[in-house]
Motif scaffolding. Structure first.
Motif, PDB file in Angstrom:
ATOM      1  N   GLU A   1       0.827  -1.207   0.000  1.00  0.00           N
ATOM      2  CA  GLU A   1       0.000   0.000   0.000  1.00  0.00           C
ATOM      3  C   GLU A   1       0.862   1.258   0.000  1.00  0.00           C
ATOM      4  O   GLU A   1       0.582   2.231  -0.723  1.00  0.00           O
ATOM      5  N   ALA A   2       1.923   1.239   0.818  1.00  0.00           N
ATOM      6  CA  ALA A   2       2.814   2.401   0.890  1.00  0.00           C
ATOM      7  C   ALA A   2       3.510   2.626  -0.448  1.00  0.00           C
ATOM      8  O   ALA A   2       3.617   3.771  -0.923  1.00  0.00           O
ATOM      9  N   GLU A   3       3.974   1.563  -1.070  1.00  0.00           N
ATOM     10  CA  GLU A   3       4.663   1.701  -2.357  1.00  0.00           C
ATOM     11  C   GLU A   3       3.713   2.208  -3.430  1.00  0.00           C
ATOM     12  O   GLU A   3       4.084   3.029  -4.275  1.00  0.00           O
ATOM     13  N   ALA A   4       2.468   1.730  -3.396  1.00  0.00           N
ATOM     14  CA  ALA A   4       1.483   2.189  -4.377  1.00  0.00           C
ATOM     15  C   ALA A   4       1.178   3.668  -4.209  1.00  0.00           C
ATOM     16  O   ALA A   4       0.900   4.383  -5.178  1.00  0.00           O
ATOM     17  N   ALA A   5       1.275   4.148  -2.957  1.00  0.00           N
ATOM     18  CA  ALA A   5       1.006   5.551  -2.683  1.00  0.00           C
ATOM     19  C   ALA A   5       2.238   6.423  -2.808  1.00  0.00           C
ATOM     20  O   ALA A   5       2.188   7.637  -2.563  1.00  0.00           O
ATOM     21  N   GLY A   6       3.379   5.801  -3.172  1.00  0.00           N
ATOM     22  CA  GLY A   6       4.615   6.556  -3.330  1.00  0.00           C
ATOM     23  C   GLY A   6       5.302   6.899  -2.032  1.00  0.00           C
ATOM     24  O   GLY A   6       6.126   7.807  -1.981  1.00  0.00           O
ATOM     25  N   ARG A   7       4.940   6.176  -0.953  1.00  0.00           N
ATOM     26  CA  ARG A   7       5.566   6.417   0.343  1.00  0.00           C
ATOM     27  C   ARG A   7       6.654   5.385   0.596  1.00  0.00           C
ATOM     28  O   ARG A   7       6.590   4.275   0.045  1.00  0.00           O
ATOM     29  N   PRO A   8       7.645   5.693   1.444  1.00  0.00           N
ATOM     30  CA  PRO A   8       8.648   4.691   1.800  1.00  0.00           C
ATOM     31  C   PRO A   8       7.955   3.489   2.437  1.00  0.00           C
ATOM     32  O   PRO A   8       7.018   3.675   3.234  1.00  0.00           O
ATOM     33  N   PRO A   9       8.370   2.265   2.121  1.00  0.00           N
ATOM     34  CA  PRO A   9       7.712   1.069   2.656  1.00  0.00           C
ATOM     35  C   PRO A   9       8.087   0.809   4.111  1.00  0.00           C
ATOM     36  O   PRO A   9       8.762  -0.178   4.443  1.00  0.00           O
ATOM     37  N   GLN A  10       7.666   1.715   4.985  1.00  0.00           N
ATOM     38  CA  GLN A  10       7.996   1.601   6.406  1.00  0.00           C
ATOM     39  C   GLN A  10       6.768   1.188   7.203  1.00  0.00           C
ATOM     40  O   GLN A  10       5.627   1.364   6.768  1.00  0.00           O
ATOM     41  N   TYR A  11       7.035   0.669   8.369  1.00  0.00           N
ATOM     42  CA  TYR A  11       5.953   0.308   9.279  1.00  0.00           C
ATOM     43  C   TYR A  11       5.148   1.565   9.622  1.00  0.00           C
ATOM     44  O   TYR A  11       5.712   2.628   9.890  1.00  0.00           O
ATOM     45  N   ASP A  12       3.821   1.417   9.624  1.00  0.00           N
ATOM     46  CA  ASP A  12       2.958   2.601   9.802  1.00  0.00           C
ATOM     47  C   ASP A  12       2.605   2.911  11.243  1.00  0.00           C
ATOM     48  O   ASP A  12       1.794   3.801  11.521  1.00  0.00           O
ATOM     49  N   GLY A  13       3.190   2.183  12.201  1.00  0.00           N
ATOM     50  CA  GLY A  13       2.960   2.504  13.613  1.00  0.00           C
ATOM     51  C   GLY A  13       1.643   2.024  14.164  1.00  0.00           C
ATOM     52  O   GLY A  13       1.141   2.597  15.154  1.00  0.00           O
ATOM     53  N   THR A  14       1.064   0.970  13.590  1.00  0.00           N
ATOM     54  CA  THR A  14      -0.241   0.469  14.031  1.00  0.00           C
ATOM     55  C   THR A  14      -0.300   0.229  15.537  1.00  0.00           C
ATOM     56  O   THR A  14      -1.258   0.620  16.209  1.00  0.00           O
ATOM     57  N   TRP A  15       0.700  -0.384  16.087  1.00  0.00           N
ATOM     58  CA  TRP A  15       0.703  -0.725  17.513  1.00  0.00           C
ATOM     59  C   TRP A  15       1.562   0.228  18.345  1.00  0.00           C
ATOM     60  O   TRP A  15       1.746  -0.001  19.544  1.00  0.00           O
ATOM     61  N   ARG A  16       2.038   1.282  17.730  1.00  0.00           N
ATOM     62  CA  ARG A  16       2.928   2.214  18.455  1.00  0.00           C
ATOM     63  C   ARG A  16       2.239   2.833  19.664  1.00  0.00           C
ATOM     64  O   ARG A  16       2.827   2.903  20.760  1.00  0.00           O
ATOM     65  N   ASP A  17       1.029   3.313  19.493  1.00  0.00           N
ATOM     66  CA  ASP A  17       0.313   3.995  20.576  1.00  0.00           C
ATOM     67  C   ASP A  17      -1.006   3.288  20.883  1.00  0.00           C
ATOM     68  O   ASP A  17      -2.025   3.909  21.175  1.00  0.00           O
ATOM     69  N   ALA A  18      -0.971   1.975  20.783  1.00  0.00           N
ATOM     70  CA  ALA A  18      -2.192   1.193  21.023  1.00  0.00           C
ATOM     71  C   ALA A  18      -2.617   1.266  22.488  1.00  0.00           C
ATOM     72  O   ALA A  18      -1.826   1.567  23.391  1.00  0.00           O
ATOM     73  N   ASP A  19      -3.888   0.961  22.716  1.00  0.00           N
ATOM     74  CA  ASP A  19      -4.446   0.952  24.064  1.00  0.00           C
ATOM     75  C   ASP A  19      -3.675  -0.062  24.916  1.00  0.00           C
ATOM     76  O   ASP A  19      -3.610  -1.245  24.557  1.00  0.00           O
TER      77      ASP A  19
END
Length: 519
Positions: A139-157
């Motif tokens: 998804e990131a590559e298709a959007a032209g973004r670097p293929p990095q982790y999007d932080g899904t669990w970074r600030d999770a409950d």
């Protein structure tokens, strides 16, 4: 089940207090193959840095790649380092205060440090599956973004996180890169280097779901706990420095000074590889290169002492080495230069050290059976001035023991000698042999007797210089070139005394007589 050990407690303070005092450097190979010359140069630079400044040289085995790391590879690398004479102060076989020195034996340490990072808010568990991560990358590559982790669990409950931990769901541990963080270093070779951490790497993994730590996490923790003050390595590791610095900063530990040395290129200016020939230390050892020559040559791949000097002893390298004189442009591996340098070191060896090396080569080639006799001593004396490798003595000795007279005389190279009265020289040599003038009364008198004879022959025939020496050489040795003829005769006498197969002087003169009679 959590990948973090809950009951581990590692007291790192005593070890870390070493940071900032005496120089501590490390060579940290991954035992997944043989020791490449690039790795050997890295080890050498670290070794010289430590010895130049009275510091410590640490050998650390980075074997967390369980699928590829083998003890056989580690043993071969250790053997190669020892052959080069790069002795370390601490390592798997030399326990110190910072052990263990194999990463595979330090997993409890990495788990404890990871827990410290989680507790201090610098790391967090991530429950994304590999399928989910792959979808995010696409998804990131298709959007032209670097293929990095999007932080899904970074600030999770926290409650949701704890529930998954309690349920034993598989998870990794990721480092939480501070927003807007810029990491800058002053590399001792490359100068100022900086990265925008968030946009360059994103939140990266520290521990895999299996509990196995990733490379950069292990390296940063080990450099900290082992008090490493300088990290000297190849430039291909420069990109790893960003992650390692982030981890060290989060741990509140001082960063080592970094020095990233340029790659070693082949003569075609591409990265040195097997297609360029020998690339591993063991291959060069097997080809007969001296460890002193290898160290000398490798030291000059990207470094010099500011002079035109090229031949260094190990003590001179230890005294002269300075990272400030390592250049950042690539170094080209020149095999001919290495051979030349090896020849210089061979010629610098005392005969009593060189002779056994030559003797071993001659025995292995089937030329003789005694590696320490008078024959080997004579061969060593003759070949010493022209060898680049010890093995070079073999064809030289084989040529000396043979007598290719007929082939030489019909060659284009011998045309001038033939036209200049070679028959007269041949007859004079035959007469001298029949009179016993080519056989000395003793070896002690042999050299003087030979010189006196050839001087007298020159006067008798009215010849001097190459008009005298070249035809005499052909008549006695059967060859157009080679070592001093008197020394070759001494070698033949030694061969005869030790039963070494050769064309004797009597047999040579018989062939020469047969040729003369046909003229």
């Amino acid at each position: 089940m959590s990948a973090l050990a809950e009951d581990t407690a590692v007291d790192t303070a005593p070890v870390l207090s070493a940071q900032g005092s005496a120089v501590r450097v490390r060579f940290a190979p991954s035992p997944t193959g043989t020791l490449h010359v690039g790795g050997a140069r890295t080890a050498l630079f670290n070794y010289l840095k430590a010895r130049n400044e009275g510091g410590k040289f640490v050998l650390r085995i980075e074997d967390t790649d369980e699928a590829r790391s083998t003890r056989e590879s580690e043993d071969s690398m250790v053997k190669d380092l020892k052959w080069l004479g790069l002795d370390w102060d601490e390592g798997p076989d030399k326990p110190g205060d910072c052990g263990p020195y194999r990463q595979s034996e330090r997993k409890h340490i990495y788990a404890d440090v990871a827990k410290q990072l989680v507790d201090s808010g610098f790391a967090y568990p991530c429950f994304c599956s590999e399928e989910e991560l792959e979808a995010k990358r696409a998804e990131a590559e298709a959007a032209g973004r670097p293929p990095q982790y999007d932080g899904t669990w970074r600030d999770a409950d926290p409650a949701a996180v704890q529930a998954k931990l309690d349920a034993g769901e598989p998870h990794t541990y990721r480092f939480k890169v501070p927003p807007g963080k810029v990491v800058a270093i002053k590399d001792l070779v490359r100068g100022d280097v900086s990265w925008d951490a968030d946009s360059t790497v994103g939140d990266f993994i520290l521990l895999r779901s299996s509990g196995v730590p990733v490379y950069n996490f292990c390296v940063a923790v080990d450099d900290a706990l082992m008090g490493i003050t300088h990290v000297i390595r190849a430039e291909e590791h420069l990109t790893n420095t960003l992650r390692q610095c982030l981890i060290l900063d989060a741990l509140g530990r001082a960063r080592p000074q970094y020095a990233h040395c340029s790659l070693i290129l082949g003569e075609d200016r591409s990265k040195l590889s097997k297609r360029h020939g020998a690339t591993s230390v063991d291959q060069f050892r097997q080809q007969g290169f001296l460890p002193e020559a290898m160290k000398n040559y490798l030291s000059l791949l990207g470094w010099n002492d500011g002079s035109e000097k090229e031949i260094f002893t190990e003590d001179e390298l230890k005294q002269s080495f300075d990272l400030r004189r390592v250049i950042k442009s690539p170094a080209v591996f020149d095999m001919q230069k290495l051979r030349w340098m090896n020849g210089q070191h061979l010629r610098a060896l005392p005969d009593e050290e060189l002779s056994p090396l030559v003797g071993t080569a001659l025995v292995e080639a089937g030329i003789c059976t005694d590696a320490q006799g008078e024959f080997v001593a004579a061969c060593t004396h003759i070949c010493k001035g022209s060898m680049e490798l010890v093995a070079d003595a073999v064809p030289q000795v084989q040529m000396m023991l043979s007598y290719p007279l007929v082939d030489t005389l019909v060659s284009e190279e011998a045309h001038e000698i033939m036209e200049d009265g070679f028959v007269d020289i041949a007859k004079a040599v035959l007469a001298a042999h029949e009179a016993g003038e080519l056989t000395p009364a003793s070896e002690a008198d042999a050299a003087a007797q030979w010189k006196a004879w050839i001087k007298a022959l020159g006067k008798t025939l009215g010849r001097k210089g190459k008009r005298l020496f070249h035809p005499v050489r052909v008549a006695i040795t059967g060859a157009m070139s080679g070592a001093d003829v008197g020394e070759q005769l001494a070698c033949l006498r030694a061969a005869g005394g030790e039963g070494v197969e050769h064309v004797s002087l009597d047999a040579r003169m018989a062939q020469l007589r047969e040729w003369v009679d046909k003229q």
